[in-house]
Design an enzyme around this catalytic site. Structure first.
Site, PDB file in Angstrom:
ATOM      1  N   TYR A  10      -1.030  -0.880   9.921  1.00  0.00           N
ATOM      2  CA  TYR A  10      -1.380  -1.234   8.525  1.00  0.00           C
ATOM      3  C   TYR A  10      -0.063  -0.890   7.565  1.00  0.00           C
ATOM      4  CZ  TYR A  10      -3.475  -1.427   4.011  1.00  0.00           C
ATOM      5  OH  TYR A  10      -3.770  -1.463   2.706  1.00  0.00           O
ATOM      6  N   SER A  23       0.650  -0.973   0.075  1.00  0.00           N
ATOM      7  CA  SER A  23      -0.025  -0.140  -0.140  1.00  0.00           C
ATOM      8  C   SER A  23       0.882   1.265   0.037  1.00  0.00           C
ATOM      9  CB  SER A  23      -0.750  -0.030   1.038  1.00  0.00           C
ATOM     10  OG  SER A  23      -1.329   1.311   1.427  1.00  0.00           O
TER      11      SER A  23
HETATM   12  N1  LIG Z   1      -8.362  -0.615  -2.205  1.00  0.00           N
HETATM   13  C1  LIG Z   1      -7.276   0.358  -2.045  1.00  0.00           C
HETATM   14  O1  LIG Z   1      -7.247   1.466  -2.266  1.00  0.00           O
HETATM   15  C2  LIG Z   1      -5.957  -0.339  -1.559  1.00  0.00           C
HETATM   16  C3  LIG Z   1      -4.902   0.563  -1.602  1.00  0.00           C
HETATM   17  C4  LIG Z   1      -3.635   0.123  -0.931  1.00  0.00           C
HETATM   18  C5  LIG Z   1      -3.584  -1.445  -0.771  1.00  0.00           C
HETATM   19  N2  LIG Z   1      -4.494  -2.188  -0.607  1.00  0.00           N
HETATM   20  C6  LIG Z   1      -4.625  -3.703  -0.429  1.00  0.00           C
HETATM   21  O2  LIG Z   1      -5.119  -4.406  -1.644  1.00  0.00           O
HETATM   22  C7  LIG Z   1      -5.474  -5.612  -1.067  1.00  0.00           C
HETATM   23  C8  LIG Z   1      -6.907  -5.996  -1.334  1.00  0.00           C
HETATM   24  O3  LIG Z   1      -7.688  -4.831  -0.780  1.00  0.00           O
HETATM   25  P1  LIG Z   1      -9.149  -4.511  -1.028  1.00  0.00           P
HETATM   26  O4  LIG Z   1      -8.969  -3.037  -1.108  1.00  0.00           O
HETATM   27  O5  LIG Z   1      -9.733  -5.124  -2.408  1.00  0.00           O
HETATM   28  O6  LIG Z   1      -9.944  -4.787   0.068  1.00  0.00           O
HETATM   29  P2  LIG Z   1     -11.160  -6.082   0.009  1.00  0.00           P
HETATM   30  O7  LIG Z   1     -12.483  -5.693  -0.890  1.00  0.00           O
HETATM   31  O8  LIG Z   1     -11.615  -5.988   1.490  1.00  0.00           O
HETATM   32  O9  LIG Z   1     -10.389  -7.351  -0.053  1.00  0.00           O
HETATM   33  C9  LIG Z   1      -9.769  -7.767   0.903  1.00  0.00           C
HETATM   34  C10 LIG Z   1      -9.698  -9.366   0.912  1.00  0.00           C
HETATM   35  O10 LIG Z   1      -8.920  -9.941   1.676  1.00  0.00           O
HETATM   36  C11 LIG Z   1      -9.729 -10.853   2.568  1.00  0.00           C
HETATM   37  N3  LIG Z   1      -9.303 -10.886   3.869  1.00  0.00           N
HETATM   38  C12 LIG Z   1      -9.281 -10.057   4.744  1.00  0.00           C
HETATM   39  N4  LIG Z   1      -8.884 -10.661   5.916  1.00  0.00           N
HETATM   40  C13 LIG Z   1      -8.875 -11.947   5.723  1.00  0.00           C
HETATM   41  C14 LIG Z   1      -8.324 -12.963   6.508  1.00  0.00           C
HETATM   42  N5  LIG Z   1      -8.097 -12.970   7.838  1.00  0.00           N
HETATM   43  N6  LIG Z   1      -8.288 -14.387   5.897  1.00  0.00           N
HETATM   44  C15 LIG Z   1      -8.519 -14.333   4.493  1.00  0.00           C
HETATM   45  N7  LIG Z   1      -8.764 -13.582   3.894  1.00  0.00           N
HETATM   46  C16 LIG Z   1      -8.972 -12.270   4.244  1.00  0.00           C
HETATM   47  C17 LIG Z   1     -10.979 -10.360   2.096  1.00  0.00           C
HETATM   48  O11 LIG Z   1     -11.923 -11.374   2.603  1.00  0.00           O
HETATM   49  P3  LIG Z   1     -13.373 -11.069   3.315  1.00  0.00           P
HETATM   50  O12 LIG Z   1     -14.411 -11.002   2.125  1.00  0.00           O
HETATM   51  O13 LIG Z   1     -13.667 -12.508   3.977  1.00  0.00           O
HETATM   52  O14 LIG Z   1     -13.222  -9.957   4.275  1.00  0.00           O
HETATM   53  C18 LIG Z   1     -11.144  -9.998   0.786  1.00  0.00           C
HETATM   54  O15 LIG Z   1     -11.235 -10.980   0.011  1.00  0.00           O
HETATM   55  C19 LIG Z   1      -5.108  -5.636   0.614  1.00  0.00           C
HETATM   56  O16 LIG Z   1      -3.975  -6.033   0.852  1.00  0.00           O
HETATM   57  C20 LIG Z   1      -4.878  -4.105   0.655  1.00  0.00           C
HETATM   58  O17 LIG Z   1      -4.392  -3.726   1.952  1.00  0.00           O
HETATM   59  C21 LIG Z   1      -5.833  -1.746  -1.025  1.00  0.00           C
END
Ligand SMILES: NC(=O)c1ccc[n+]([C@@H]2O[C@H](COP(=O)([O-])OP(=O)(O)OC[C@H]3O[C@@H](n4cnc5c(N)ncnc54)[C@H](OP(=O)(O)O)[C@@H]3O)[C@@H](O)[C@H]2O)c1
Length: 474
Positions: free
Chosen positions: A352, A326
């Site tokens: 985080y 991130s």
């Molecule tokens: N969106 C952004 O702007 C952004 C920016 C920087 C980095 N990121 C990174 O991108 C990645 C994806 O995030 P996202 O934005 O797409 O968020 P998201 O829609 O919440 O997706 C996160 C995924 O991780 C899974 N997860 C969370 N906790 C878990 C656990 N304990 N065990 C197994 N799976 C788990 C979630 O499963 P559940 O559905 O069961 O919760 C979901 O499938 C993350 O690593 C996040 O830090 C995102």
């Protein structure tokens, strides 16, 4: 009527050429006018599939909806578009040759009555546009692009910090994509493992890689989400052969059990995407006694990747590990002692960001250590994308920024590119944003001393041991 006709010979099979062009979203990668393309119909590409394209014509843009009118794998395709000023029929015929595939492309423009005279004046530029498009198609299917590099513009943006951060928005994506090279490689028989595939970036990546033909194993934690995930994949791509594994990745017991299942099956892994993640505003501990951000975002990918490493070696092509980090990590310096934030001093975004900094450093350490084993390891950050994770963890940030956030596919683009693009395995240990190598530091004060880097893996091993010790003591 104006007829444009071009022929090209490309070093690819008719099947691959056919599949690449039939998914007409590829037009943005090779057509001289297409600036946007979306698939309007659900399911796999086939007869009747429709695509909406924006095409730049002179100073303006026209929107066209193309439909596949004839679909004969892997021999011929006919697309038809009906526009305000003209109709277009594209007929594409594929023939196998010793050197690859001969592609015969005919585009017929039927002008509305009264417009033929004006159209005749534009015949020469139209023919030049047709030739440019087919040259673009040839380059796309030849698929020989230089290794990824750092552009002077991005280097400047990283030094100036604010322009660097502005690139996290959808403007950064729009700017980045102007430089992108086509991606025409298919991933048939490539086994891709994606964690956190149930929503957001993980789901967008899964859909795109399923469309590219990859054999997918998706890791999610909620058993009730399995059917829904399979249905979504099938609706979007027609694929019903997706394997789903269950694991709560914040628990090392689950991480180890998951790794055991992969190892006992023994199926090699070509691409591992460490994507699962969440930002926890309140400090909580897992049932194994670990602070949750640290456990899920750092210890878990460390342990999973090391355990799966035997399945990532011995490939003819390099195996690829993609760590989703991130931009928040730019604010933090690695300090092993401060990776686990205590109760009285907990700050969710900081916890985080520290874990993501740790994963960025691990990316560099693994890349160096595993070079000889034909494994490339890269990190990417998605910028700011509007996902369920952002909605639930950062509601105020989302309210302020929702107009400039990327959509999920835009946020996932660089994960997909790192997994799929032929040239993406030519560098290792790098951080990417919008398919470009970026600096892992925006501020000098966040550069860690070498001693912290050396301590990182021993520290993680020590933390893992505490979980095992607690289990024994229990
Ligand atoms: N969106 C952004 O702007 C952004 C920016 C920087 C980095 N990121 C990174 O991108 C990645 C994806 O995030 P996202 O934005 O797409 O968020 P998201 O829609 O919440 O997706 C996160 C995924 O991780 C899974 N997860 C969370 N906790 C878990 C656990 N304990 N065990 C197994 N799976 C788990 C979630 O499963 P559940 O559905 O069961 O919760 C979901 O499938 C993350 O690593 C996040 O830090 C995102």
């Amino acid at each position: 009527m104006l007829t444009l006709h071009e022929e090209i010979l490309v070093p690819r099979s008719p099947e691959q050429c056919f599949r690449y062009i039939a998914d007409f979203r590829s037009a943005t990668q090779w057509d001289a006018t297409a600036t946007r393309a979306d698939k309007l119909t659900e399911g796999p590409v086939g007869l009747g599939s429709q695509f909406e394209l924006d095409c730049a014509v002179g100073p303006g843009t026209i929107q066209l909806v193309y439909e596949i009118e004839e679909y004969q794998p892997y021999h011929s395709l006919v697309f038809r578009a009906r526009g305000r000023y003209f109709d277009i029929k594209d007929t594409i015929v594929f023939s196998a040759r010793d050197e690859g595939t001969h592609i015969d492309y005919t585009a017929e423009f039927e002008y509305r009555s009264g417009l033929e005279k004006i159209a005749r004046r534009f015949e020469a530029p139209m023919r030049a546009m047709g030739a440019r498009s087919l040259a673009g198609l040839k380059a796309a299917l030849t698929d020989q692009h230089p290794a990824p590099s750092v552009s002077a513009c991005s280097r400047r943006a990283d030094q100036l910090i604010l322009p660097g951060v502005a690139m996290f928005t959808r403007w950064g994506y729009a700017r980045g994509r102007k430089q992108w090279r086509p991606v025409s490689r298919f991933m048939d028989d490539q086994h891709v493992v994606i964690t956190g595939a149930s929503s957001g970036l993980g789901l967008a990546t899964s859909i795109a890689l399923a469309e590219a033909g990859a054999k997918l194993t998706l890791v999610i934690r909620n058993p009730e989400g399995v059917e829904d995930l399979k249905n979504q994949l099938s609706t979007h791509t027609g694929r019903s052969d997706i394997r789903v594994e269950l694991a709560d990745l914040s628990l090392m017991t689950d991480v180890n059990a998951l790794a055991d299942r992969f190892l006992s099956r023994g199926e090699p892994i070509d691409v591992l995407v460490n994507n699962a993640g969440a930002l926890f505003n309140q400090r909580t501990e897992t049932q194994e006694g670990l602070e949750r951000s640290f456990a899920l975002l750092l210890l878990s990918p460390w342990q999973l990747t090391r355990r799966l490493k035997p399945l990532l070696t011995h490939h003819a092509l390099p195996a690829r590990i993609i760590n989703v980090i991130s931009g928040g990590m730019y604010t933090q310096r690695l300090s092993c002692q401060h990776l686990v934030m205590p109760e009285d001093n907990y700050d969710g975004p900081q916890a985080y960001a520290r874990a993501k900094r740790g994963l960025t450093v691990l990316t560099e350490l693994w890349a160096k250590a595993w070079r000889e084993e034909n494994i490339v390891v890269n990190a990417m950050h998605p910028g700011w994308a509007d996902t369920p994770g952002v909605k639930s963890a950062l509601p105020a940030f989302r309210r302020l920024t929702h107009k400039i956030l990327r959509n999920e596919a835009q946020g996932a683009d660089t994960i997909i590119w790192l997994a799929r693009a032929t040239e993406a395995d030519q560098v290792s240990g790098k951080l990417f944003l919008d398919r470009e190598i970026r600096s892992p530091y925006l501020l000098k004060k966040t550069i860690e001393p070498p001693s912290e880097r050396q301590q990182l893996e021993p520290f993680l091993a020590q933390m893992l041991a505490t979980v095992a010790d607690r289990r024994i003591g229990h």
